[in-house]
Design an enzyme around this catalytic site. Sequence first.
Site, PDB file in Angstrom:
ATOM      1  CB  SER A  53      -0.435   0.281   1.563  1.00 30.90           C
ATOM      2  OG  SER A  53       0.083   0.299   2.261  1.00 30.90           O
ATOM      3  CE  LYS A  54      -0.197   5.760  -3.044  1.00 30.93           C
ATOM      4  NZ  LYS A  54      -1.228   5.848  -4.536  1.00 30.93           N
ATOM      5  NE  ARG A  55       1.020   0.769   6.752  1.00 30.15           N
ATOM      6  CZ  ARG A  55       2.355   0.190   7.716  1.00 30.15           C
ATOM      7  NH1 ARG A  55       3.092   1.224   7.120  1.00 30.15           N
ATOM      8  NH2 ARG A  55       2.294  -1.128   7.542  1.00 30.15           N
ATOM      9  N   GLY A 100       5.492   3.763   1.613  1.00 25.69           N
ATOM     10  CA  GLY A 100       6.230   4.532  -0.469  1.00 25.69           C
ATOM     11  C   GLY A 100       6.282   4.126  -1.320  1.00 25.69           C
TER      12      GLY A 100
END
Length: 474
Positions: A251-253, A255
Amino acid sequence: MIRVRFAPSPTGYLHLGNVRTALFNYLFAKSQAGRFILRVEDTDLERSKPEFRAALIEDLRWMGIQWDEGPEAGGAYGPYLQSERLAIYKGYVERLLAAGKAYACYVTEEEAEESKRLARLEKRPPRFDNRGRHFTAQEIESRKARGIKPTIRFKVEDPQVVLHDLVRGEVHFNLDDMVGDFVIVRADGSPTFHLAVCVDDGLMGVTHVIRGEDHLSNTPKHILLLKAMGFTPPQYGHLALIHGPGGEPLSKRLGDVSVREFRRKGYLPFGLANYIALLGWSPGENREILSWKELQELFSLERVNKGPSIYDPHKLDWLNGEHLRRLAPEEFAARAFDFLQQGGFLQTMEPSLVMKVLPVFQDNIERFDQLPDKIGFLSEDFGYENRGWLESDEGREVCRAALEILPEMEVAEDGLYDRFVNALKPKVRAKGKNFFMPIRMALTGREHGPEMKRLFPALGLNRAELRFKRAVSV
Ligand code: GLU
């Protein structure tokens, strides 16, 4: 002959999942002396962008993934941009319609959605009920009069599909539980992904489709559609998803995991490729560090795992570091130099000095983006991390004595630092840290850094003298 393809949609930058698909297809083709095709799936005109197409091509090339057929390379099965193949799709749709295998469907999108919602409410499989198949001529006329534009749907008449997946083994699908007749041409006349992909895989003679598990539920549709158009379906292999370090979906988390970002961080293309190859494949015997050539020779679909793989940035760093250490020092320096220059990090530095000093860092970085900070002292106006070492009496004495010794020294690089230290020691009171730290601070502005034995000859006597001069004046 084995023919595989990578078929990205140019709606964003190439990311970890995509590039793994590209790499596995490429390595499979290479290991089998097959052909690798790049096909750009740009029928979604709103989301596809020429700049993403250009970026995609550039990033694949950077990785070392070369296509035998596709944009810029050409080939006998082109064009390789789906947006240039619309007439071909149209021809196949006409044949499907004529054969009664597809039909114009005057059900609106809202109605189709509603039929799925109802099915869900009634605890039936949430699929479209095919109601448009049975509209009377009158119903169709009245819908036309209301301005409803038809979609074209493919008739799902043989809902039991068995897939012999190259990765997952046998998978049984019952389309009755999954989909009804599905859209192959949208109401605006554009082909759907299902249609374009099947026509192209068929016409391009694709023998193996290796793609992400997110496409698994599309595959039975594709098998039916390919058969209906008279093609032999290719073999399919679905790659399990890539998860984050804690097992969570990527996920975006975590990076940005685009190839762009990996390039910006200064990974070696083959270091990154080696790491990505291990996301779902392994050569066995606990081997992990593999050259680009070994990857091409050893890759096999039999050794692709069924289970999800974990993206671990630390392991990527480690593996890239291993590849950095294996480079010849000149190649290390040349690649590092390119990275630094492209990033605009060398503006205040002498190129020849940079080239000379870079190999000193070969053993202690994992990515090139760790270099700008480490080589900051190659600018003449570098700052001092701790002036204390230069301002103390002992420190001043070390620097002054260095200035006396340096003009007298032989320039030969061999053993230069030891000769310097041996000449300096008897002239000053400082010992141990108090002796070495002022030298390091004067020459590099830092308390820690590369081995002075290697750095000192690279800097050279003249530069060392200038730096001690600057140090005594702080
Ligand atoms: N364009 C599709 C995607 O980017 C590829 C589909 C396929 O590989 O069949 O997901």
